[in-house]
Every structure is written in structure tokens, then in C-alpha cells.
Design a protein around this motif. Structure first.
Motif, mmCIF file in Angstrom:
data_model
loop_
_atom_site.group_PDB
_atom_site.id
_atom_site.type_symbol
_atom_site.label_atom_id
_atom_site.label_comp_id
_atom_site.label_asym_id
_atom_site.label_seq_id
_atom_site.Cartn_x
_atom_site.Cartn_y
_atom_site.Cartn_z
ATOM 1 N N LEU A 280 4.840 60.547 -67.643
ATOM 2 C CA LEU A 280 5.011 59.144 -67.297
ATOM 3 C C LEU A 280 5.616 59.033 -65.901
ATOM 4 O O LEU A 280 5.175 58.220 -65.075
ATOM 5 C CB LEU A 280 5.897 58.442 -68.332
ATOM 6 N N GLU A 281 6.615 59.866 -65.622
ATOM 7 C CA GLU A 281 7.230 59.840 -64.289
ATOM 8 C C GLU A 281 6.280 60.380 -63.227
ATOM 9 O O GLU A 281 6.252 59.881 -62.096
ATOM 10 C CB GLU A 281 8.537 60.631 -64.308
ATOM 11 N N VAL A 282 5.492 61.397 -63.564
ATOM 12 C CA VAL A 282 4.497 61.918 -62.620
ATOM 13 C C VAL A 282 3.508 60.811 -62.261
ATOM 14 O O VAL A 282 3.182 60.601 -61.080
ATOM 15 C CB VAL A 282 3.768 63.129 -63.217
ATOM 16 N N ILE A 358 14.033 58.040 -72.382
ATOM 17 C CA ILE A 358 14.851 56.890 -71.987
ATOM 18 C C ILE A 358 14.802 56.706 -70.480
ATOM 19 O O ILE A 358 14.576 55.600 -69.970
ATOM 20 C CB ILE A 358 16.302 57.089 -72.471
ATOM 21 N N GLY A 359 15.000 57.798 -69.742
ATOM 22 C CA GLY A 359 14.987 57.709 -68.291
ATOM 23 C C GLY A 359 13.636 57.306 -67.737
ATOM 24 O O GLY A 359 13.532 56.477 -66.825
ATOM 25 N N ALA A 360 12.562 57.892 -68.284
ATOM 26 C CA ALA A 360 11.220 57.596 -67.791
ATOM 27 C C ALA A 360 10.836 56.147 -68.061
ATOM 28 O O ALA A 360 10.304 55.452 -67.183
ATOM 29 C CB ALA A 360 10.216 58.548 -68.439
ATOM 30 N N LEU A 361 11.106 55.672 -69.271
ATOM 31 C CA LEU A 361 10.743 54.288 -69.613
ATOM 32 C C LEU A 361 11.588 53.279 -68.852
ATOM 33 O O LEU A 361 11.090 52.225 -68.433
ATOM 34 C CB LEU A 361 10.898 54.074 -71.117
ATOM 35 N N ALA A 362 12.871 53.588 -68.675
ATOM 36 C CA ALA A 362 13.730 52.676 -67.926
ATOM 37 C C ALA A 362 13.250 52.542 -66.489
ATOM 38 O O ALA A 362 13.122 51.434 -65.948
ATOM 39 C CB ALA A 362 15.173 53.181 -67.967
ATOM 40 N N ARG A 363 12.980 53.678 -65.872
ATOM 41 C CA ARG A 363 12.546 53.662 -64.473
ATOM 42 C C ARG A 363 11.177 53.018 -64.326
ATOM 43 O O ARG A 363 10.952 52.188 -63.430
ATOM 44 C CB ARG A 363 12.539 55.098 -63.960
ATOM 45 N N ALA A 364 10.238 53.386 -65.206
ATOM 46 C CA ALA A 364 8.890 52.821 -65.123
ATOM 47 C C ALA A 364 8.894 51.336 -65.461
ATOM 48 O O ALA A 364 8.181 50.541 -64.843
ATOM 49 C CB ALA A 364 7.953 53.578 -66.061
ATOM 50 N N GLY A 365 9.708 50.947 -66.446
ATOM 51 C CA GLY A 365 9.774 49.542 -66.817
ATOM 52 C C GLY A 365 10.289 48.675 -65.685
ATOM 53 O O GLY A 365 9.794 47.561 -65.442
ATOM 54 N N ALA A 366 11.292 49.179 -64.964
ATOM 55 C CA ALA A 366 11.821 48.435 -63.820
ATOM 56 C C ALA A 366 10.800 48.355 -62.696
ATOM 57 O O ALA A 366 10.593 47.294 -62.096
ATOM 58 C CB ALA A 366 13.111 49.089 -63.335
ATOM 59 N N ALA A 418 22.214 62.600 -70.257
ATOM 60 C CA ALA A 418 22.997 61.997 -69.179
ATOM 61 C C ALA A 418 22.088 61.454 -68.084
ATOM 62 O O ALA A 418 22.284 60.331 -67.587
ATOM 63 C CB ALA A 418 23.969 63.026 -68.597
ATOM 64 N N GLY A 419 21.071 62.219 -67.695
ATOM 65 C CA GLY A 419 20.145 61.745 -66.676
ATOM 66 C C GLY A 419 19.414 60.488 -67.109
ATOM 67 O O GLY A 419 19.227 59.556 -66.316
ATOM 68 N N GLY A 420 19.001 60.445 -68.364
ATOM 69 C CA GLY A 420 18.327 59.254 -68.873
ATOM 70 C C GLY A 420 19.233 58.040 -68.881
ATOM 71 O O GLY A 420 18.809 56.920 -68.561
ATOM 72 N N LEU A 421 20.511 58.250 -69.228
ATOM 73 C CA LEU A 421 21.446 57.126 -69.273
ATOM 74 C C LEU A 421 21.748 56.582 -67.880
ATOM 75 O O LEU A 421 21.930 55.362 -67.718
ATOM 76 C CB LEU A 421 22.740 57.565 -69.968
ATOM 77 N N VAL A 422 21.803 57.444 -66.869
ATOM 78 C CA VAL A 422 21.995 56.951 -65.500
ATOM 79 C C VAL A 422 20.833 56.046 -65.113
ATOM 80 O O VAL A 422 21.025 54.956 -64.556
ATOM 81 C CB VAL A 422 22.119 58.123 -64.508
ATOM 82 N N ARG A 423 19.631 56.467 -65.409
ATOM 83 C CA ARG A 423 18.462 55.664 -65.051
ATOM 84 C C ARG A 423 18.417 54.364 -65.847
ATOM 85 O O ARG A 423 17.983 53.326 -65.337
ATOM 86 C CB ARG A 423 17.193 56.497 -65.265
ATOM 87 N N VAL A 561 17.958 55.518 -55.415
ATOM 88 C CA VAL A 561 18.660 54.582 -56.290
ATOM 89 C C VAL A 561 18.141 53.185 -55.985
ATOM 90 O O VAL A 561 18.142 52.759 -54.835
ATOM 91 C CB VAL A 561 20.185 54.619 -56.070
ATOM 92 N N VAL A 562 17.677 52.507 -57.020
ATOM 93 C CA VAL A 562 17.343 51.090 -56.914
ATOM 94 C C VAL A 562 18.039 50.394 -58.075
ATOM 95 O O VAL A 562 17.738 50.659 -59.235
ATOM 96 C CB VAL A 562 15.833 50.822 -56.973
ATOM 97 N N ALA A 563 18.993 49.539 -57.738
ATOM 98 C CA ALA A 563 19.747 48.831 -58.772
ATOM 99 C C ALA A 563 19.682 47.339 -58.511
ATOM 100 O O ALA A 563 19.910 46.885 -57.380
ATOM 101 C CB ALA A 563 21.200 49.294 -58.781
ATOM 102 N N VAL A 564 19.364 46.590 -59.535
ATOM 103 C CA VAL A 564 19.402 45.135 -59.473
ATOM 104 C C VAL A 564 20.470 44.695 -60.462
ATOM 105 O O VAL A 564 20.343 44.900 -61.662
ATOM 106 C CB VAL A 564 18.047 44.518 -59.830
ATOM 107 N N VAL A 565 21.557 44.113 -59.928
ATOM 108 C CA VAL A 565 22.700 43.775 -60.768
ATOM 109 C C VAL A 565 23.157 42.348 -60.497
ATOM 110 O O VAL A 565 23.028 41.832 -59.388
ATOM 111 C CB VAL A 565 23.880 44.741 -60.514
ATOM 112 N N ALA A 566 23.700 41.734 -61.527
ATOM 113 C CA ALA A 566 24.361 40.446 -61.350
ATOM 114 C C ALA A 566 25.715 40.694 -60.678
ATOM 115 O O ALA A 566 26.235 41.805 -60.690
ATOM 116 C CB ALA A 566 24.567 39.781 -62.705
ATOM 117 N N PRO A 567 26.308 39.668 -60.065
ATOM 118 C CA PRO A 567 27.606 39.869 -59.412
ATOM 119 C C PRO A 567 28.655 40.475 -60.341
ATOM 120 O O PRO A 567 29.395 41.389 -59.936
ATOM 121 C CB PRO A 567 27.992 38.453 -58.969
#
Length: 613
Positions: A280-282, A358-366, A418-423, A561-567
Motif C-alpha cells: 500500500l505504501e509502495v 495502521i501506519g500505511a492506512l493512516a498515511r494513505a488515508g490522509a 510505534a512507527g504506525g502510531l506516529v503516522r 512529516v505532514v501534519a494537519v492539526v487544530a490549534p
């Protein structure tokens, strides 16, 4: 029905509960029984979606005569390699002394003290192709045990001693690879490309062919794309070739384990969580959104369990017209499949493998604007963090039906989760995932900087002095050291502190020489090495609107790193010790992007047009 296996948290063991063989699960009880009876131990290792494991079970373990011989002369132990990877690695290393054809099912004979003295893989019910019959092997081993015990003890001592020497010979730390060395390693890897059919392999049309996703991920690293673009292109071509071939199920979207032919045809039809999470990440990094969506659909619609966790694999076999068929289900179109019972899914929720998903789906979903994928990743994370954790906070290897296994977690479980949770933290803006990831990595780093498994790993192997070789090479997934290095570097990129980068550097330096010499076997480690030699790019968008134009533009940037966060979420990250988010605010209440690259931050922008790729 054997209650010792019927009550297991492994579907593979449960499937053998009806055998006439008096199986024990892995544990000290089996070896104590062998000592009491003064008989050798037969350790049989496999996994639930292994075709030849099924075959040997039907031919031999279900045969009353063969089972009677096993029960009379041995203590039989059945091991799920996915539940006990450390046991599998140790016995696989030992088996290398007896056979060059390693694989599963793996059959190892050991003394009651756990010292291997003979091994093989599949044994047929009758002599075939130069292989002895299973019952012939049983008779020969039993005769040697009763008549030539001194020879057996000598062989066992030599095997255990050799394993100890391998473990003691770990690499010494060296300098980090330079970008030139990494580019050269990528070119060496690219030189193994099958120019006609894509992927890695030679001209033998009947040679098995694997995706080797870890190696593809290394070739897609930003440093490699910039320093060795021609080598990096090999990964994109491999993905395109596999996606257009029989290796990919064009109905449900997932990839099969491997192909038995050079042109990616005649697949081995099991579909593994590890392969599909990484592919998925590839696909995502290759810009192949269609393939990425297909793989994500397979993960969610086929492998995700009612608990939220992802099952380990889907079987290659299923029932069609009253008979077992390998691959028959996958040969049907969508309409015909609707009338068939699909191949079984091994619902075992493996901690580290779920981290990869978890990491792959989180990153791909974003990246692709699929909130359902991110929600699925959150659901899986919740399942793992609730069930696959002991009362004192340590991880276990797996669970089944929300019942945790007694098997210890590995370094790979800690690093991959841990890597998946960071993503996932980056995709959701929830700092709690990053905090938990930091705790998991910290638990594996000893005061002297070395890596250690919380709880000490498998207690039976430790007591017997039979351990797996210490290595950072990849099999079908990132190794423990490689996964921990990746997670530690990801934490550093969030601003967790230089200690995390230093931890990643120590791991990469320890295995750098071996990795540069064998890039196909160390793709995950080399990918982290590649991230260490270039300055990171970190993009943070602070916005009350998670799907606004600025956030969408940012998610399309191939940054580290790409992060979209509320204040409020930015404040929470900063308060938790992630300095990347300090001072990041929505200026004037308007969505604001902060683009940091080459260790310097540009002026914040509010116009998507000002965010350059």
C-alpha cells in the motif's frame, strides 16, 4: 479433540486440535514431559495459510498409524511461526545445519533440553523425489536416539554452540552510510531487476518471485530518488508490473504472497497482511492511486476483524464443490465468488503487523482524502493497545478473538507498532498516539543504547540457551532493529529530541556494513539510513478545518512529516515535548502552513499556492 490446542489463541494450532497426534503447544510443559519419558521432542512449525503445512497435516498428522508412531516415540510440539517468530528463527537457523531447502512446514527434532539434532521441512507419506517418508524419518530418529545417543548429543552441542557464536558475533558500530554509498547500494539492487517482467530475479522462468516490499521502499526513499533516479525507477516499474499481473487479485484488490513463475503468474494464493500493508505504501509513493485503493479495500473488507484488529492472512485454499481447492476461489470473477465460501482468514491480530497496516492506512488515508481508512487505522490501534498489552504495559505478540496470546512480543512488534502510531498521530492530530509510540521505543533502548526486548523475549528459548541469531536483515517485513530505528527517527522529526535521532544512528551504524553489502536483505534499514543523510522536510498546517484547501495542498507534498492539526492539538503536541509544534498557530484565525526544510523554517503561509512541492 486435544484441549491443549483447542484452547490456543492460534488458528493454526486450533486447526490441529483434532489430529490423532498428541500435540503440545510451545512451552516448558512439553520439554518436561520429554525429560520424564526420556524421548526426543519433535517440533513442527508452520502457519495457518501455508499450503504445504496443510498437505503434511492431511497426509501424516491425520494418519492414525503415523500419529501412533509420533506419540509412542516423541513429544510433539506444534508451533505457529507467526505467534512465536523467535522460536521459528532459532529453529530455522538450526535447521540450516541439516538442509539447504528451508521453509515451512519446518520439522525439527530436539533433545528434552531443547537442543536441535536433526531437521527437515515437508516429509511425504511415501518416499518421493529423493525425500524419505515421514515414518521413515521417525524410525531413523528413534533408532538413533536409542542406539547412538552420544552422536546425537555431540550434534546437538555443535548446533547450539554454532548458534551462540552467530549471536555473539554481532556487528560493531560504524560510520553512517554516505549518500554516495546509499546510491551505490540502490544501483546494486537495481542491477538485479528483471528487465522483461519487472521486480527482482533472473532468467529462470520457473523461479519463485517475491515482491520484496522492503527493498522497493528503500528505492523509493527521497535520497535515492534524488541521487540515483534510475535505480529508484525500478520500484515504480516493479509495482506497475505486479499490479497488472496475476499476483494481484483484480476483484478484491490484494496482492498474493508470491508468484511461482518469473512473469508473476501462478501465484501462491495466500494473501498476507505484511505484504499488503507495505505494498500500500509502495503504491502510494509510486503515485498509483488505483492500486493503493484496491489494497486498502482488501485490508478493510477482508482482513479487518470485528474487534478492529487486522487478521494475519487469508488462506490459499477453500472448499469448492466439496473438495479443497488451492486458488480456485481467486480464479472466479466477482459474480461467481458470491456463490462460494471465501478462503478462511487467520484472525490472529499480530501486534507489529497491525502497526504496519495502521501506519500505511493512516498515511494513505490522509494523502488520498479517505477518512474511512484513517478511522479503520484508529479502530485497529485501539484493539491492539487494549488487548495486546499485559497488565504492566508490555506488549504481547498477538491475540485472537480479543484473547491475548502468552507469546512474548518481539523487537519488531514494538518498532512496527510505534512507527504506525506516529503516522496515525500525524493523520489524526491526536498526540496520544505519538506519546505511546515514544514509550514503546523507549522501552526497547537500554541505558547503554543497545536494543532489548522488554521482558527478555521467549523464556523457554532463554532457559535452554537456544536463541535466534541477532540480525537486522528483513524477511517479508522490517526487522526489529530496522523498525525501531524508523520509529525513533520519526519521533525525532516531530521534535522529540536529539536522543531519538542518536538511537536511530546507533542502530543503522551497527548494521551499515552488512546492509550495504546485501541491500536486497536490508531494505528497511537502508530506507532509514537514507532518511538520515538528507535534511528532513516538515510541514505543519494549523487549522480548525481539517479538509480545507490549505490542508489538502499540504497533504499532497511528499514531505517527511505532514501534519494537519487544530490549534488545540498543536498545543497538545508542544506540551507533550514535540517541539516541531511549538509556536504553531492559526494566524488571525486563518489556516496557516509552516514549511520547514533543510533545518530552516520558511515564513508561514495561508495561501495554498504558496506551498510548493
Amino acid at each position: 479433540m486435544n484441549p491443549r490446542l483447542a484452547e490456543s489463541t492460534s488458528p493454526y494450532l486450533r486447526a490441529h486440535a483434532g489430529n490423532p497426534v498428541s500435540w503440545f503447544p510451545w512451552g516448558e510443559e512439553a520439554f518436561a514431559e520429554a525429560r520424564a519419558r526420556d524421548v526426543p521432542v519433535m517440533v513442527s512449525i508452520g502457519y495457518s495459510t501455508c499450503h504445504w503445512c496443510h498437505v503434511m497435516a492431511r497426509e501424516s498428522f491425520d494418519d492414525p498409524a503415523a500419529a501412533s508412531e509420533v506419540n509412542a516415540g516423541f513429544v510433539a510440539v506444534k508451533v505457529d511461526r507467526e505467534e512465536h517468530p523467535e522460536v521459528d528463527a532459532a529453529y530455522m537457523a538450526a535447521a540450516g545445519a541439516f538442509t539447504a531447502n528451508l521453509g515451512w512446514p519446518l520439522t525439527v527434532f530436539a533433545t528434552p533440553e531443547g537442543r536441535p539434532f536433526f531437521a527437515g521441512t515437508y516429509f511425504p507419506p511415501q518416499p518421493r523425489g529423493g525425500m524419505p517418508a515421514f515414518r521413515q524419518v521417525l524410525a531413523a530418529v528413534r533408532e538413533a536416539w536409542e542406539e547412538r545417543r552420544d552422536q546425537i548429543d555431540g550434534t546437538a552441542d555443535a548446533v547450539v554452540s554454532a548458534l551462540a557464536e552467530v549471536r555473539a558475533g554481532g556487528g560493531a558500530a560504524s560510520a553512517l552510510p554516505s549518500i554516495e554509498q546509499l546510491a551505490d547500494a540502490a544501483r546494486v539492487l537495481a542491477s538485479r531487476e528483471d528487465r522483461e517482467f519487472g521486480g527482482f530475479g533472473g532468467a529462470d522462468p520457473s523461479a519463485p518471485k517475491f515482491p520484496v516490499a522492503t527493498a522497493l521502499r528503500f528505492l523509493q526513499a527521497r535520497a535515492v530518488r534524488e541521487a540515483a533516479a534510475e535505480a529508484s525507477a525500478v520500484a515504480d516499474r516493479a509495482l506497475a508490473a505486479m499490479a497488472a499481473s496475476p499476483l494481484r487479485d483484480d476483484v478484491e484488490g490484494g496482492f498474493f504472497r508470491y508468484a511461482t513463475r518469473r512473469d508473476w503468474s501462478v501465484p501462491h494464493y495466500e494473501r498476507m497482511l505484511t505484504d499488503n500493508a507495505q505494498l500500500l505504501e509502495v503504491a502510494l509513493d509510486a503515485g498509483d492511486d488505483e492500486t493503493a485503493r484496491g489494497v486498502a479495500g482488501f485490508l478493510l473488507d477482508v482482513l479487518q476483524q470485528s474487534s478492529g484488529g487486522f487478521g494475519a492472512a487469508q488462506d490459499s485454499e477453500s472448499w469448492i464443490d466439496g473438495a479443497r481447492s488451492e486458488g480456485g476461489y481467486y480464479a472466479r470473477d466477482a459474480a461467481a465468488r458470491g456463490d462460494l465460501e471465501p478462503p478462511a482468514v487467520d484472525g490472529k491480530v499480530v501486534t507489529g503487523w497491525n502497526g504496519l497496516a495502521i501506519g500505511a492506512l493512516a498515511r494513505a488515508g490522509a494523502r488520498l482524502g479517505e477518512p474511512r481508512w484513517i478511522e479503520a487505522a484508529q479502530w485497529a490501534a485501539g484493539a491492539v493497545l487494549e488487548t495486546n498489552v499485559t497488565a504492566d504495559g508490555r506488549l504481547v505478540r498477538a491475540s485472537l478473538d480479543e484473547i491475548p496470546s502468552r507469546a512474548s512480543a518481539t523487537l519488531a512488534d514494538y518498532g512496527q507498532l510505534a512507527g504506525g502510531l506516529v503516522r496515525l498521530a500525524l493523520a489524526t492530530g491526536d498526540v496520544a498516539y505519538a506519546v505511546r509510540a515514544r514509550e514503546l521505543v523507549a522501552a526497547c533502548v537500554a541505558p547503554d543504547g543497545s536494543l532489548t526486548v522488554p521482558g527478555g523475549g521467549d523464556p523457554v528459548l532463554a532457559a535452554q540457551g537456544v536463541g535466534a541469531p541477532d540480525a537486522a536483515s528483513d524477511g517479508d517485513e522490517p526487522s526489529g532493529p530496522a523498525a525501531l530505528a524508523d520509529a525513533a527517527l520519526s519521533l525525532w522529526m516531530l521534535g522529540a529530541g536529539d536522543a531519538w535521532r542518536e538511537a536511530a544512528e546507533r542502530v543503522v551504524g551497527t548494521y551499515a556494513s552488512a546492509a550495504l553489502g546485501q541491500p536486497l536483505a536490508y531494505g528497511a534499514l537502508l530506507r532509514t539510513a537514507a532518511a538520515l543523510v538528507v535534511a528532513p522536510r516538515q510541514v505543519v498546517v494549523v487549522s480548525e478545518e481539517a479538509s480545507g484547501p490549505l490542508a489538502t495542498a499540504a497533504r499532497g507534498i511528499p514531505a517527511d512529516v505532514v501534519a494537519v492539526v487544530a490549534p488545540a492539538q498543536a498545543d497538545a503536541f508542544a506540551s507533550a515535548g514535540f517541539s516541531l509544534f511549538e509556536g504553531k498557530v492559526a494566524q488571525g484565525g486563518v489556516a496557516t502552513a509552516y514549511d520547514c526544510r533543510d533545518f530552516a523554517c520558511r515564513l508561514p503561509v495561508t495561501d495554498p499556492a504558496d506551498l510548493s512541492g
